[in-house]
Design a protein around this motif. Structure first.
Motif, mmCIF file in Angstrom:
data_model
loop_
_atom_site.group_PDB
_atom_site.id
_atom_site.type_symbol
_atom_site.label_atom_id
_atom_site.label_comp_id
_atom_site.label_asym_id
_atom_site.label_seq_id
_atom_site.Cartn_x
_atom_site.Cartn_y
_atom_site.Cartn_z
ATOM 1 N N LEU A 256 -2.502 -2.993 2.559
ATOM 2 C CA LEU A 256 -3.641 -2.708 3.448
ATOM 3 C C LEU A 256 -3.251 -2.584 4.922
ATOM 4 C CD1 LEU A 256 -6.321 -5.069 1.831
ATOM 5 C CD2 LEU A 256 -5.853 -2.655 1.357
ATOM 6 N N HIS A 257 -1.953 -2.521 5.223
ATOM 7 C CA HIS A 257 -1.553 -2.568 6.639
ATOM 8 C C HIS A 257 -2.080 -1.386 7.451
ATOM 9 C CE1 HIS A 257 1.670 0.143 5.289
ATOM 10 N NE2 HIS A 257 1.787 0.497 6.553
ATOM 11 N N ASP A 258 -2.311 -0.254 6.781
ATOM 12 C CA ASP A 258 -2.793 0.925 7.500
ATOM 13 C C ASP A 258 -4.254 1.222 7.212
ATOM 14 O OD1 ASP A 258 -0.615 1.618 9.068
ATOM 15 O OD2 ASP A 258 0.343 2.748 7.452
ATOM 16 N N VAL A 259 -4.990 0.233 6.723
ATOM 17 C CA VAL A 259 -6.396 0.476 6.405
ATOM 18 C C VAL A 259 -7.140 0.923 7.667
ATOM 19 C CG1 VAL A 259 -7.351 -1.870 6.729
ATOM 20 C CG2 VAL A 259 -8.268 -0.406 4.928
ATOM 21 N N GLU B 245 -0.460 6.997 -1.217
ATOM 22 C CA GLU B 245 0.946 6.910 -1.660
ATOM 23 C C GLU B 245 1.722 5.939 -0.770
ATOM 24 O OE1 GLU B 245 1.721 11.383 -3.493
ATOM 25 O OE2 GLU B 245 1.821 11.101 -1.332
ATOM 26 N N HIS B 246 1.483 6.023 0.531
ATOM 27 C CA HIS B 246 2.171 5.149 1.486
ATOM 28 C C HIS B 246 1.822 3.679 1.217
ATOM 29 C CE1 HIS B 246 3.923 3.734 5.193
ATOM 30 N NE2 HIS B 246 2.767 3.296 5.630
ATOM 31 N N ALA B 247 0.546 3.414 1.011
ATOM 32 C CA ALA B 247 0.092 2.045 0.754
ATOM 33 C C ALA B 247 0.709 1.501 -0.540
ATOM 34 C CB ALA B 247 -1.437 2.023 0.674
ATOM 35 N N TRP C 84 9.103 -2.488 5.021
ATOM 36 C CA TRP C 84 8.490 -1.821 3.854
ATOM 37 C C TRP C 84 7.719 -0.592 4.323
ATOM 38 C CZ3 TRP C 84 6.271 -7.269 2.646
ATOM 39 C CH2 TRP C 84 7.279 -8.065 2.078
ATOM 40 N N ASP C 85 6.998 -0.751 5.424
ATOM 41 C CA ASP C 85 6.222 0.350 5.996
ATOM 42 C C ASP C 85 7.141 1.548 6.260
ATOM 43 O OD1 ASP C 85 4.408 1.898 7.413
ATOM 44 O OD2 ASP C 85 4.259 0.535 9.122
ATOM 45 N N ASP C 86 8.260 1.294 6.909
ATOM 46 C CA ASP C 86 9.177 2.389 7.265
ATOM 47 C C ASP C 86 9.792 3.051 6.036
ATOM 48 O OD1 ASP C 86 8.863 2.105 10.058
ATOM 49 O OD2 ASP C 86 10.255 0.418 10.062
ATOM 50 N N GLN D 243 -3.449 12.788 4.825
ATOM 51 C CA GLN D 243 -2.016 12.738 5.109
ATOM 52 C C GLN D 243 -1.691 11.489 5.928
ATOM 53 O OE1 GLN D 243 -0.670 15.502 7.939
ATOM 54 N NE2 GLN D 243 1.430 15.615 7.149
ATOM 55 N N TYR D 244 -0.512 10.902 5.661
ATOM 56 C CA TYR D 244 -0.094 9.727 6.416
ATOM 57 C C TYR D 244 0.661 10.166 7.661
ATOM 58 C CZ TYR D 244 2.424 5.547 7.781
ATOM 59 O OH TYR D 244 2.928 4.516 8.509
ATOM 60 N N GLY D 245 -0.060 10.265 8.771
ATOM 61 C CA GLY D 245 0.490 10.530 10.101
ATOM 62 C C GLY D 245 1.729 11.418 10.179
HETATM 63 FE FE FE Z 1 2.314 2.374 7.681
#
Ligand code: FE
Length: 185
Positions: A52-55, A28-30, A154-156, A18-20
């Motif tokens: 890859l920002h959350d790798v 999915e988030h990536a 983009w992240d948000d 899960q993404y946080g």
């Molecule tokens: Fe993120």
């Protein structure tokens, strides 16, 4: 294993976590973040940064709800430290700055702060809250500040449940294009 294969493996092994606290997985988030970058015709380095920002979240064993327990995993640093061995600065620096970019945007844009998801508000407090005026000025001077702000937006936005995206293989081309030729394989 090549660097590209290693990254794909990492998502295959851990990307369904899960993404946080959000209603999307890490993968999915990536993919949503990378798709937004591609749709804006961002340069390949920034598409890879988005992908890859959350790798950093995939490189540790902390639970996805760590922020609720008061733990900041400093994932922007672990991601940048991993990526800097294999990618140019234009990939690495926006990733390193994507959490400061949130603190920056919160300081300069009240609307932005109100738009943050609940998990993002919780982690903001752990990350130091909105920047001070001095921190804002310092951030804005960074050569990759604009790229980091683009990545942040983009992240948000990349938190939409069940949004169809191209698969990881579609974005692997940008990884192949940007990975340092001297990167150990
Ligand atoms: Fe993120």
């Amino acid at each position: 294993m090549s660097r590209v294969e290693e990254i794909i493996e990492l998502f295959a092994a851990r990307g369904d976590s899960q993404y946080g606290g959000e209603a999307v997985t890490q993968l999915e988030h990536a993919l949503q973040a990378a798709l937004l970058a591609e749709q804006e015709q961002a340069p390949p380095e920034l598409i890879v940064a988005a992908l890859l920002h959350d790798v950093g979240h995939l490189l540790h064993d902390l639970p996805a709800d760590a922020p609720d327990a008061g733990i900041d995993d400093r994932h922007e640093n672990s991601a940048a430290n991993y990526l800097c061995r294999h990618f140019p600065q234009r990939v690495v620096e926006p990733v390193r700055l994507h959490v400061p970019a949130k603190r920056y945007l919160c300081a300069i844009d009240a609307q932005y702060m109100q738009s943050l998801s609940q998990p993002s508000v919780v982690s903001l407090a752990l990350q130091g809250g909105p920047m001070s005026a001095e921190e804002v000025a310092e951030f804005a001077r960074h050569p990759y500040a604009d790229d980091a702000v683009r990545l942040r937006r983009w992240d948000d936005a990349a938190k939409i449940p069940r949004l169809p995206t191209p698969p990881l293989a579609h974005f692997a081309r940008y990884v192949r294009q940007t990975v340092l030729k001297s990167s150990p394989v």
